[in-house]
Design a protein around this motif. Structure first.
Motif, PDB file in Angstrom:
ATOM      1  N   MET A 158      42.306   3.006  58.185  1.00  0.00           N
ATOM      2  CA  MET A 158      42.107   3.044  56.738  1.00  0.00           C
ATOM      3  C   MET A 158      42.123   1.610  56.225  1.00  0.00           C
ATOM      4  SD  MET A 158      45.722   4.125  54.937  1.00  0.00           S
ATOM      5  CE  MET A 158      45.755   5.773  55.567  1.00  0.00           C
ATOM      6  N   HIS A 159      41.764   1.415  54.970  1.00  0.00           N
ATOM      7  CA  HIS A 159      41.828   0.083  54.376  1.00  0.00           C
ATOM      8  C   HIS A 159      43.279  -0.398  54.319  1.00  0.00           C
ATOM      9  CE1 HIS A 159      37.850   1.109  52.272  1.00  0.00           C
ATOM     10  NE2 HIS A 159      37.599   0.125  53.118  1.00  0.00           N
ATOM     11  N   MET A 160      43.458  -1.696  54.533  1.00  0.00           N
ATOM     12  CA  MET A 160      44.805  -2.267  54.447  1.00  0.00           C
ATOM     13  C   MET A 160      45.414  -2.034  53.072  1.00  0.00           C
ATOM     14  SD  MET A 160      44.486  -5.927  56.406  1.00  0.00           S
ATOM     15  CE  MET A 160      44.142  -6.037  58.172  1.00  0.00           C
ATOM     16  N   GLU A 161      44.635  -2.239  52.021  1.00  0.00           N
ATOM     17  CA  GLU A 161      45.176  -2.086  50.667  1.00  0.00           C
ATOM     18  C   GLU A 161      45.511  -0.630  50.377  1.00  0.00           C
ATOM     19  OE1 GLU A 161      41.174  -1.909  47.911  1.00  0.00           O
ATOM     20  OE2 GLU A 161      41.878  -3.900  48.545  1.00  0.00           O
ATOM     21  N   CYS A 162      44.747   0.292  50.943  1.00  0.00           N
ATOM     22  CA  CYS A 162      45.044   1.717  50.761  1.00  0.00           C
ATOM     23  C   CYS A 162      46.314   2.089  51.526  1.00  0.00           C
ATOM     24  CB  CYS A 162      43.872   2.569  51.243  1.00  0.00           C
ATOM     25  SG  CYS A 162      42.376   2.413  50.234  1.00  0.00           S
ATOM     26  N   HIS A 163      46.480   1.504  52.713  1.00  0.00           N
ATOM     27  CA  HIS A 163      47.672   1.748  53.514  1.00  0.00           C
ATOM     28  C   HIS A 163      48.912   1.235  52.783  1.00  0.00           C
ATOM     29  CE1 HIS A 163      50.631   0.822  56.732  1.00  0.00           C
ATOM     30  NE2 HIS A 163      50.172   1.922  57.273  1.00  0.00           N
ATOM     31  N   THR A 164      48.806   0.039  52.206  1.00  0.00           N
ATOM     32  CA  THR A 164      49.932  -0.543  51.472  1.00  0.00           C
ATOM     33  C   THR A 164      50.302   0.317  50.276  1.00  0.00           C
ATOM     34  OG1 THR A 164      49.285  -2.784  52.145  1.00  0.00           O
ATOM     35  CG2 THR A 164      50.732  -2.590  50.236  1.00  0.00           C
ATOM     36  N   GLU A 165      49.304   0.773  49.532  1.00  0.00           N
ATOM     37  CA  GLU A 165      49.562   1.608  48.362  1.00  0.00           C
ATOM     38  C   GLU A 165      50.170   2.948  48.781  1.00  0.00           C
ATOM     39  OE1 GLU A 165      49.874   2.884  44.499  1.00  0.00           O
ATOM     40  OE2 GLU A 165      49.522   0.863  45.290  1.00  0.00           O
ATOM     41  N   MET A 166      49.714   3.491  49.905  1.00  0.00           N
ATOM     42  CA  MET A 166      50.257   4.755  50.405  1.00  0.00           C
ATOM     43  C   MET A 166      51.751   4.624  50.708  1.00  0.00           C
ATOM     44  SD  MET A 166      49.039   6.988  53.727  1.00  0.00           S
ATOM     45  CE  MET A 166      49.798   5.881  54.943  1.00  0.00           C
ATOM     46  N   ILE A 167      52.146   3.512  51.345  1.00  0.00           N
ATOM     47  CA  ILE A 167      53.555   3.280  51.664  1.00  0.00           C
ATOM     48  C   ILE A 167      54.362   3.076  50.387  1.00  0.00           C
ATOM     49  CG2 ILE A 167      55.180   1.806  52.900  1.00  0.00           C
ATOM     50  CD1 ILE A 167      53.305   3.556  54.656  1.00  0.00           C
ATOM     51  N   HIS A 168      53.787   2.364  49.408  1.00  0.00           N
ATOM     52  CA  HIS A 168      54.481   2.164  48.132  1.00  0.00           C
ATOM     53  C   HIS A 168      54.733   3.493  47.424  1.00  0.00           C
ATOM     54  CE1 HIS A 168      53.244  -2.355  47.669  1.00  0.00           C
ATOM     55  NE2 HIS A 168      54.238  -2.168  48.507  1.00  0.00           N
TER      56      HIS A 168
ATOM     57  N   ASN B 141      55.631   6.075  48.926  1.00  0.00           N
ATOM     58  CA  ASN B 141      56.560   6.797  49.817  1.00  0.00           C
ATOM     59  C   ASN B 141      55.879   7.896  50.623  1.00  0.00           C
ATOM     60  OD1 ASN B 141      58.892   5.298  49.013  1.00  0.00           O
ATOM     61  ND2 ASN B 141      58.994   6.516  47.134  1.00  0.00           N
ATOM     62  N   GLN B 142      54.616   7.646  50.955  1.00  0.00           N
ATOM     63  CA  GLN B 142      53.888   8.559  51.834  1.00  0.00           C
ATOM     64  C   GLN B 142      53.838   7.912  53.219  1.00  0.00           C
ATOM     65  OE1 GLN B 142      52.874  11.632  50.812  1.00  0.00           O
ATOM     66  NE2 GLN B 142      53.849  11.106  48.854  1.00  0.00           N
ATOM     67  N   TYR B 143      54.509   8.501  54.191  1.00  0.00           N
ATOM     68  CA  TYR B 143      54.641   7.866  55.494  1.00  0.00           C
ATOM     69  C   TYR B 143      53.824   8.550  56.579  1.00  0.00           C
ATOM     70  CZ  TYR B 143      57.838  11.775  56.297  1.00  0.00           C
ATOM     71  OH  TYR B 143      58.377  13.030  56.413  1.00  0.00           O
ATOM     72  N   ARG B 144      53.041   9.560  56.210  1.00  0.00           N
ATOM     73  CA  ARG B 144      52.265  10.300  57.205  1.00  0.00           C
ATOM     74  C   ARG B 144      50.780   9.985  57.114  1.00  0.00           C
ATOM     75  NH1 ARG B 144      54.768  16.270  56.274  1.00  0.00           N
ATOM     76  NH2 ARG B 144      54.244  15.667  54.147  1.00  0.00           N
ATOM     77  N   CYS B 145      50.121   9.967  58.247  1.00  0.00           N
ATOM     78  CA  CYS B 145      48.671   9.768  58.279  1.00  0.00           C
ATOM     79  C   CYS B 145      48.001  10.901  57.522  1.00  0.00           C
ATOM     80  CB  CYS B 145      48.187   9.729  59.734  1.00  0.00           C
ATOM     81  SG  CYS B 145      46.379   9.769  59.913  1.00  0.00           S
ATOM     82  N   PRO B 146      47.091  10.603  56.596  1.00  0.00           N
ATOM     83  CA  PRO B 146      46.424  11.662  55.834  1.00  0.00           C
ATOM     84  C   PRO B 146      45.537  12.554  56.703  1.00  0.00           C
ATOM     85  CG  PRO B 146      46.174   9.517  54.765  1.00  0.00           C
ATOM     86  CD  PRO B 146      46.706   9.256  56.141  1.00  0.00           C
ATOM     87  N   ILE B 147      45.200  12.085  57.907  1.00  0.00           N
ATOM     88  CA  ILE B 147      44.298  12.847  58.771  1.00  0.00           C
ATOM     89  C   ILE B 147      45.057  13.770  59.711  1.00  0.00           C
ATOM     90  CG2 ILE B 147      42.503  12.674  60.540  1.00  0.00           C
ATOM     91  CD1 ILE B 147      41.725   9.964  59.306  1.00  0.00           C
TER      92      ILE B 147
ATOM     93  N   VAL C 262      53.388   7.051  60.341  1.00  0.00           N
ATOM     94  CA  VAL C 262      52.686   5.775  60.517  1.00  0.00           C
ATOM     95  C   VAL C 262      53.656   4.606  60.603  1.00  0.00           C
ATOM     96  CG1 VAL C 262      50.631   6.660  59.350  1.00  0.00           C
ATOM     97  CG2 VAL C 262      52.375   5.445  58.025  1.00  0.00           C
ATOM     98  N   LEU C 263      54.947   4.863  60.368  1.00  0.00           N
ATOM     99  CA  LEU C 263      55.965   3.820  60.439  1.00  0.00           C
ATOM    100  C   LEU C 263      57.080   4.251  61.388  1.00  0.00           C
ATOM    101  CD1 LEU C 263      56.376   3.084  56.611  1.00  0.00           C
ATOM    102  CD2 LEU C 263      55.012   1.775  58.238  1.00  0.00           C
ATOM    103  N   ASN C 264      57.937   3.316  61.745  1.00  0.00           N
ATOM    104  CA  ASN C 264      59.135   3.647  62.504  1.00  0.00           C
ATOM    105  C   ASN C 264      60.124   4.292  61.537  1.00  0.00           C
ATOM    106  OD1 ASN C 264      61.465   3.801  64.002  1.00  0.00           O
ATOM    107  ND2 ASN C 264      61.448   1.674  64.687  1.00  0.00           N
TER     108      ASN C 264
END
Length: 284
Positions: free
Chosen positions: A194-204, A206-212, A217-219
């Motif tokens: 996914m896009h880096m900026e989309c990944h960063t926003e997803m983590i912000h 508090n979504q830690y799971r791959c949308p697919i 996606v994190l430890n």
């Protein structure tokens, strides 16, 4: 061809003449002064799909995808461009590196295959034959993964989970096509991209799971330990103390766990990234 005994020597064509000092000066006219928000270049492209002139394919795509009639929306295929227009003298001509009329170089970087011009060489542009398009960042910093079907940072060589043609998909967050996106991309632990900026926003968020695939996606080991303590400190009422069937999103194992409002722990990998696959039965 000249024959010398049993050896045949082929006459080589003379090397092309070197440009004169005057020609070199003419090539630099207007350097970095023309272009658009996307690229600095001294020519424009005639889009064969609609016969209109745009500075680059992104300018074309932004304009055409904003049309109110969905049937009129389309994107420019870069390899199909046949004509360019000099931004200095306004002469239209076949795709080439140097203007046939005024001698200006259309871009310090030029790729004949992609019809791509850019005066800003600090981006480290290079053409990847396997991808079939130009990329940025310096050839020495990337390698092409045959299975994933795209160029990745050399740091990921033998250090990522391959998913066939993973880059030839849309970003699961913003749905922009990833393969030729100008935005940076990242590979998650599961191998999806996914896009880096989309990944960063997803983590912000508090979504830690791959949308697919829903894998973490994190430890998350620290989070799972905190959940262990919270669940131990928060006993469920007697009527809710029964087991429920679960599926672990991280290891794909199935099993049972005691129902709890805070989560259900996988007995195989200790992950709380699980889902209930049944209601369970109240022993009463």
């Amino acid at each position: 061809m000249e024959e010398d005994g049993d050896n045949f020597v082929v006459d080589q064509p003379p090397p092309p003449p070197q440009p004169t000092e005057e020609e070199l000066h003419r090539q630099d006219v207007g350097k970095l002064l023309y272009g658009c928000d996307h690229y600095r270049r001294r020519c424009k492209l005639r889009a064969p799909c609609c016969n209109e002139i745009f500075t680059c394919r992104h300018c074309h795509n932004e304009a055409k995808n904003a049309l109110t009639n969905p049937k009129e929306r389309h994107e420019l295929v870069r390899h199909n461009v046949k004509q360019v227009v000099c931004a200095v003298c306004d002469t239209e001509q076949q795709v080439t590196e140097i203007c046939s009329e005024c001698g200006v170089k259309f871009g310090e970087y030029y790729c004949e295959i992609c019809r791509f011009y850019d005066d800003n060489r600090t981006k480290g542009q290079f053409h990847c034959d396997d991808c079939g398009i130009c990329r940025v960042g310096g050839r020495e910093n990337f390698f092409h993964c045959k299975k994933c079907g795209s160029c990745y940072s050399v740091e990921l060589r033998d250090n990522h989970l391959c998913v066939e043609n993973s880059m030839k998909n849309h970003c699961p967050i913003c749905y922009e096509f990833l393969f030729d996106s100008v935005k940076g991309t990242t590979i998650m632990k599961c191998g999806h991209t996914m896009h880096m900026e989309c990944h960063t926003e997803m983590i912000h968020q508090n979504q830690y799971r791959c949308p697919i695939c829903s894998k973490s996606v994190l430890n998350m080991s620290g989070t799972w330990q905190r959940l262990d303590m919270e669940i131990e400190a928060t006993a469920m009422p007697e009527e809710y103390r029964y087991e429920v069937p679960i599926l672990c999103n991280d290891c794909n194992s199935t099993g049972k766990a005691f129902f709890h409002i805070l989560g259900h722990k996988c007995k195989h990998c200790n992950s709380y990234n699980t889902r209930m696959i049944g209601t369970g039965e109240d022993p009463k």
